[in-house]
Design a protein around this motif. Structure first.
Motif, PDB file in Angstrom:
ATOM      1  N   ARG A 184       0.833  -1.205   0.000  1.00  0.00           N
ATOM      2  CA  ARG A 184       0.000   0.000   0.000  1.00  0.00           C
ATOM      3  C   ARG A 184       0.870   1.259   0.000  1.00  0.00           C
ATOM      4  O   ARG A 184       0.617   2.216  -0.750  1.00  0.00           O
ATOM      5  N   ILE A 185       1.911   1.252   0.845  1.00  0.00           N
ATOM      6  CA  ILE A 185       2.810   2.408   0.887  1.00  0.00           C
ATOM      7  C   ILE A 185       3.524   2.584  -0.444  1.00  0.00           C
ATOM      8  O   ILE A 185       3.688   3.702  -0.942  1.00  0.00           O
ATOM      9  N   ALA A 186       3.956   1.456  -1.046  1.00  0.00           N
ATOM     10  CA  ALA A 186       4.627   1.541  -2.346  1.00  0.00           C
ATOM     11  C   ALA A 186       3.702   2.141  -3.399  1.00  0.00           C
ATOM     12  O   ALA A 186       4.121   2.967  -4.217  1.00  0.00           O
ATOM     13  N   GLY A 187       2.433   1.721  -3.364  1.00  0.00           N
ATOM     14  CA  GLY A 187       1.490   2.273  -4.322  1.00  0.00           C
ATOM     15  C   GLY A 187       1.285   3.772  -4.146  1.00  0.00           C
ATOM     16  O   GLY A 187       1.247   4.535  -5.118  1.00  0.00           O
ATOM     17  N   GLU A 188       1.171   4.211  -2.874  1.00  0.00           N
ATOM     18  CA  GLU A 188       0.979   5.635  -2.623  1.00  0.00           C
ATOM     19  C   GLU A 188       2.213   6.435  -3.028  1.00  0.00           C
ATOM     20  O   GLU A 188       2.109   7.526  -3.614  1.00  0.00           O
TER      21      GLU A 188
END
Length: 385
Positions: A184-188
């Motif tokens: 999720r952090i990578a996507g953001e």
């Protein structure tokens, strides 16, 4: 099949000594009754008691060799009944530590072996039939006690196994949640940072091809484009680590002490006035070299953000036989201007990185001997002699 149970050697050995004492006391009681009834006297009594002591010593090995100890004691039972307490203890051990088939064979053999002795040398107060009935009752009692102990141990083992499975499942569930959070952090980060850095790089590239820019501005635009490109490469590597976990295989070599000159040159090209004083010589570990690089990088970044246009002093020198001191100083920013937003976590992360490398970090406002106040970041790191 031997069942598993929590290892308590001290308690087990104390229990063995207590049961051996019970066996000796039982032999003494039976010997006293036999002597009073005239069944055993003199040398025969001494020999029988010696065999009982030998059987008691064999009980020390009952946990490791329960069946063998029971066989030895059963053979002694064909000669004297002074070992009957030791036989009961051995049968209890077999019942607690072995499977049903072994228990049944041991139980039956122990009963059959006692029959000839009870017929040939009956007890003074009991007939052979009553003696065998009493012996069967005692054997059944110890078998039941051993089976109960085995069931208890199996229940404990089952609880241990269920607790271990629950712990493994909780660990796997936590790992899955960590992976999901990293993704999720990578996507953001990709959606926000990569897009904006790409725009900066494209706009710098568009300015770079213009021929009407002054030479100094053109060099700055080229620097912005190159730094944006490198920032995108670093961001892609960080996103790869976040998506894949903690495995860093396949990443570019991490910068170290040898890359400080390039870092300083890039900062000077960006307009930062830097005074460098490197006095330390030697070959530090890869972790320490990487930590020094990140320390200088973070210090220069903070100086550009919070004190633009102010000179920065970098000192790298020995601090004792096995330490190196890294110090960065910059004058405070003048009043006015637009402050650059910061996360206020860079120095905290840097302190953690220095601690992991085996060093210590201090930072804050310092008054210098020349007069005035500066912001100083200072670290002490291990450095081989």
């Amino acid at each position: 099949m031997t069942i598993l149970r929590p290892a308590t050697p001290v308690r087990d050995r104390l229990a063995d000594l207590a049961l051996m004492a019970v066996s000796v006391l039982g032999a003494l009681a039976i010997a006293g009754a036999a002597e009073q009834g005239g069944q055993l006297t003199g040398d025969a009594l001494n020999a029988a008691f010696g065999l009982a002591v030998l059987g008691t010593v064999a009980l020390w090995f009952r946990r490791r060799y329960p069946v063998a100890v029971t066989v030895v004691l059963a053979l002694l039972l064909t000669v004297t009944d002074l070992v009957i307490v030791a036989v009961l203890i051995a049968v209890y051990t077999v019942s607690a530590l072995r499977n049903w088939s072994t228990r049944a064979v041991t139980f039956g053999a122990s009963l059959l072996i006692y029959v000839p002795y009870s017929v040939l040398l009956p007890a003074p107060a009991l007939s052979a039939f009553n003696a065998n009935i009493l012996y069967v009752a005692l054997m059944s009692l110890v078998m039941a006690a051993g089976s109960t102990t085995r069931a208890r141990y199996e229940a404990i083992v089952g609880l241990y196994e269920r607790a271990e499975r629950a712990e493994n499942e909780a660990r796997e569930r936590a790992e899955r949640l960590r992976v999901q959070e990293r993704q999720r952090i990578a996507g953001e980060m990709h959606d926000v940072l990569a897009h904006r850095i790409s725009l900066v790089s494209l706009q710098a590239g568009a300015l770079e091809v213009r021929s009407d820019l002054p030479s100094g501005v053109a060099e700055s635009v080229t620097g912005i484009r190159l730094q944006s490109h490198r920032a995108l490469e670093d961001l892609r590597e960080i996103l790869g680590v976040l998506r894949a976990g903690t495995d860093t295989d396949g990443l570019r070599p991490q910068p170290g002490l040898a890359d400080l000159a390039r870092l300083v040159a890039e900062a000077r090209a960006a307009g930062t006035e830097i005074c460098v004083d490197f006095r330390a010589t030697g070959d530090p570990s890869e972790r320490v070299g990487r930590t020094i690089y990140r320390l200088v990088q973070e210090g220069l970044t903070n100086a550009r953000k919070h004190a633009p246009g102010r000179p920065v002093e970098i000192l790298l020198e020995r601090a004792g036989a096995r330490e190196v001191r890294v110090r960065l100083r910059n004058a405070l920013a003048s009043r006015g201007g637009t402050p650059v937003p910061g996360s206020h976590s860079g120095l905290l992360g840097l302190a953690e990185r220095v601690a992991l490398a085996g060093g210590r970090l201090s930072y804050g406002m310092r008054r210098v001997p020349e007069g005035g106040v500066v912001f100083q970041v200072e670290a002490w790191l291990p450095w081989p002699a």
